[in-house]
Every structure is written in C-alpha cells, then in structure tokens.
Write an enzyme that holds these catalytic residues in place. Structure first.
Site, PDB file in Angstrom:
ATOM      1  N   SER A 168     -19.169   9.840   0.916  1.00 40.86           N
ATOM      2  CA  SER A 168     -18.031   8.927   0.933  1.00 40.86           C
ATOM      3  C   SER A 168     -18.508   7.481   0.879  1.00 40.86           C
ATOM      4  O   SER A 168     -19.215   7.007   1.779  1.00 40.86           O
ATOM      5  CB  SER A 168     -17.205   9.143   2.206  1.00 40.86           C
ATOM      6  N   HIS A 190     -17.076  10.542  -3.368  1.00 38.45           N
ATOM      7  CA  HIS A 190     -15.757  10.488  -2.726  1.00 38.45           C
ATOM      8  C   HIS A 190     -15.362   9.036  -2.462  1.00 38.45           C
ATOM      9  O   HIS A 190     -16.116   8.275  -1.858  1.00 38.45           O
ATOM     10  CB  HIS A 190     -15.835  11.267  -1.412  1.00 38.45           C
ATOM     11  N   ASP A 217     -12.431   6.624  -0.853  1.00 41.69           N
ATOM     12  CA  ASP A 217     -11.270   6.568   0.031  1.00 41.69           C
ATOM     13  C   ASP A 217     -10.444   5.330  -0.238  1.00 41.69           C
ATOM     14  O   ASP A 217     -10.901   4.214   0.005  1.00 41.69           O
ATOM     15  CB  ASP A 217     -11.741   6.516   1.490  1.00 41.69           C
ATOM     16  N   MET A 272      -7.224   3.285   0.881  1.00 46.47           N
ATOM     17  CA  MET A 272      -6.293   3.150   2.013  1.00 46.47           C
ATOM     18  C   MET A 272      -5.454   1.895   1.840  1.00 46.47           C
ATOM     19  O   MET A 272      -5.975   0.859   1.423  1.00 46.47           O
ATOM     20  CB  MET A 272      -7.068   3.036   3.322  1.00 46.47           C
ATOM     21  N   HIS A 275      -9.536   9.813  -3.118  1.00 47.02           N
ATOM     22  CA  HIS A 275      -8.707  10.325  -2.028  1.00 47.02           C
ATOM     23  C   HIS A 275      -7.695   9.240  -1.669  1.00 47.02           C
ATOM     24  O   HIS A 275      -8.052   8.246  -1.035  1.00 47.02           O
ATOM     25  CB  HIS A 275      -9.634  10.666  -0.841  1.00 47.02           C
ATOM     26  N   MET A 318      -4.974   7.596   0.333  1.00 45.10           N
ATOM     27  CA  MET A 318      -4.291   7.580   1.638  1.00 45.10           C
ATOM     28  C   MET A 318      -3.302   6.431   1.576  1.00 45.10           C
ATOM     29  O   MET A 318      -3.460   5.404   2.238  1.00 45.10           O
ATOM     30  CB  MET A 318      -5.327   7.384   2.757  1.00 45.10           C
ATOM     31  N   MET A 363      -8.297  17.728   6.068  1.00 46.04           N
ATOM     32  CA  MET A 363      -8.967  16.679   6.848  1.00 46.04           C
ATOM     33  C   MET A 363      -9.504  17.261   8.154  1.00 46.04           C
ATOM     34  O   MET A 363      -8.794  17.985   8.860  1.00 46.04           O
ATOM     35  CB  MET A 363      -7.999  15.535   7.171  1.00 46.04           C
ATOM     36  N   PHE A 390     -10.208   6.302   9.099  1.00 47.61           N
ATOM     37  CA  PHE A 390     -11.465   5.647   9.473  1.00 47.61           C
ATOM     38  C   PHE A 390     -12.648   6.593   9.284  1.00 47.61           C
ATOM     39  O   PHE A 390     -12.530   7.788   9.532  1.00 47.61           O
ATOM     40  CB  PHE A 390     -11.431   5.189  10.937  1.00 47.61           C
ATOM     41  N   GLY A 391     -13.774   6.031   8.895  1.00 45.02           N
ATOM     42  CA  GLY A 391     -15.016   6.793   8.875  1.00 45.02           C
ATOM     43  C   GLY A 391     -15.587   6.840  10.279  1.00 45.02           C
ATOM     44  O   GLY A 391     -15.092   6.152  11.187  1.00 45.02           O
ATOM     45  N   ASP A 400     -13.197  16.910   5.004  1.00 44.83           N
ATOM     46  CA  ASP A 400     -13.473  15.471   5.028  1.00 44.83           C
ATOM     47  C   ASP A 400     -13.339  14.910   6.439  1.00 44.83           C
ATOM     48  O   ASP A 400     -12.247  14.925   7.016  1.00 44.83           O
ATOM     49  CB  ASP A 400     -12.467  14.792   4.081  1.00 44.83           C
ATOM     50  N   GLY A 401     -14.461  14.412   6.958  1.00 46.69           N
ATOM     51  CA  GLY A 401     -14.437  13.723   8.241  1.00 46.69           C
ATOM     52  C   GLY A 401     -15.368  14.341   9.264  1.00 46.69           C
ATOM     53  O   GLY A 401     -15.250  15.525   9.581  1.00 46.69           O
ATOM     54  N   SER A 435     -20.710   8.614   7.052  1.00 46.51           N
ATOM     55  CA  SER A 435     -21.717   8.069   7.967  1.00 46.51           C
ATOM     56  C   SER A 435     -23.000   8.894   7.984  1.00 46.51           C
ATOM     57  O   SER A 435     -24.090   8.329   8.107  1.00 46.51           O
ATOM     58  CB  SER A 435     -21.180   8.026   9.401  1.00 46.51           C
TER      59      SER A 435
END
Ligand code: DX5
Ligand code: ZN
Length: 223
Positions: free
Chosen positions: A7, A31, A33, A35, A64, A66, A139, A145-146, A178-179, A201
């Site tokens: 990500s 990936h 993100d 937002m 992705h 959001m 998810m 948030f990462g 994811d996450g 991360s």
C-alpha cells in the site's frame, strides 16, 4: 501462492520512485488508497499521484476508493492508469447508487471490479455480488488509516466467503485482505484463503519487508 499488494499510503512520499521500483521487483499489485475525508476521516492522495505512479509501475494498479459517490470518480481513475478499482458497499448504498451499476461501470472501462466492506458489515452482504465482482476486499481494520492492528475475526470472515464461493462453484473471484497485515500474520491469512494481501506499514515502513514477501508468496492450500 497469494499475491502481495503493497500500500503506497505507507510509502516514503519523498522517495516514491524508489518505493515503486522496489514494488515492481518484489510485489504483484500496487495498492492505492484514495480517501476523501468524508467517507473516512482522513484524506490521502488523488488522481495526479495515481497517474504519476502509473508511468513508473510495471505491476497492476489497484485503486481502493474510500470515498462517497465512487461512480463520479471511477472514469478519471481508470484514465489515470488503474487496472482494478474497488469501492465500498457502504459508500454506494449511502449515496443511493447501486453496487451492481457501479460494478458494470468499472467493467465497461475494461477494469477488474471489486467491492470493499468494513469489519462491521456482514460478509453475507457481499454474497449477492458473487459472479459479478472480480474480487471482494474484506477490510481487516476500519478503513481510514494505515498502521492499525489486524482484527483477528477477519480469518472467520475469509472462511465464510471462501465457503460460499465454493458452494456456488466459483473459483475465480478473489478475496483481498487489507489492514494490519505483517510478517507474523501474513502466512496464516494466506493459508486461511486470502488471494491478495495488502500491506502498508509492514512493507514500506519496515526493515523486514522481505519476510512479508516470503510469507505471502509461500505455497498455500488455496493454491
Ligand atoms: C486503510 C487502507 C489500507 C492501509 C493498510 O484504510 O485501506 O490499505 O494502507 O496499511 P497497513 O498495512 O499499515 O495497515
Ligand atoms: Zn486499502
């Protein structure tokens, strides 16, 4: 073997080129993100960043979304270089647009279409879209948030979806997680039936990224 999707949210934005080149060599999908600060309480990056990354990335871009009203932005992200686009079922329904038509919209642009759900949405809410969506993004943290902790109940949700896909004789729809994926849990998530593991991360923010690559790529029961 499962696929690894680093990500970019966790990448070093001052060295984005270096991180994208690393992903080209070691990962399968990138990936991204997006937002909007409305659907989720955070703002990330948008079309120009995706477009710039597409000029360097040699692996498919997985956007992705959001955001509210994903239907309004799908064409511009397609044009920016996305190969796969997912939107949140909650965002579609809250905006009064149908998930079916949003999937059709993504397909009409020649892309793979996915539906995402947060951890508080029953996985059975995705069942009507089996055979229509190319992938389901389940998810394993709340979107926004990462760096959050993996929610262990996700493993049961993967099993539920895997079982339903099997019952329907569907072996082409992919499950994306994811996450909170890291070097400790990646292997059990892949063995649990996930096809695509997103990791931010644990890849870009960690010296142990090679271990994540290995854990995701090791042979898994789901093949
Ligand atoms: C969260 C994002 C994730 C996030 C993952 O809303 O959808 O893709 O970047 O980050 P980590 O792997 O750090 O949990
Ligand atoms: Zn994501």
């Amino acid at each position: 073997m499962a696929l690894l999707a680093p990500s970019v949210l966790a990448a070093d934005f001052l060295h984005l080129e270096r991180d994208i080149l690393w992903a080209n060599e070691h990962a399968d999908i990138l990936h991204l993100d997006v937002m909007d600060g409305i659907f989720v309480p955070n703002i990330s990056f948008g079309v120009p960043v995706v477009q710039a990354i597409s000029t360097l990335s040699t692996i498919p871009l997985d956007v992705h979304l959001m955001i509210v009203r994903p239907d309004r932005y799908i064409p511009v992200f397609a044009k920016a270089g996305a190969s796969m686009i997912s939107f949140h079922l909650e965002a579609a329904l809250d905006s009064g647009i149908s998930a079916d038509s949003t999937l059709d919209q993504i397909h009409s642009l020649g892309l793979k279409a996915g539906i995402a759900i947060d951890p508080d949405v029953p996985v059975a809410d995705l069942f009507p879209y089996i055979g229509k969506a190319d992938y389901f993004l389940i998810m394993s943290v709340f979107a926004g948030f990462g760096g959050q902790k993996f929610i262990p109940a996700t493993l049961d949700r993967i099993a539920t979806m895997r079982e339903e896909l099997k019952r329907k004789g569907n072996c082409s729809t992919l499950i994306e997680i994811d996450g909170g994926v890291n070097r400790e849990n990646a292997s059990s998530i892949a063995r649990g039936g996930a096809d695509i593991l997103v990791a931010g991360s644990a890849v870009f923010g960690s010296p142990y990224r090679d271990e994540v690559v290995e854990a995701v790529h090791e042979n898994t029961l789901s093949g």
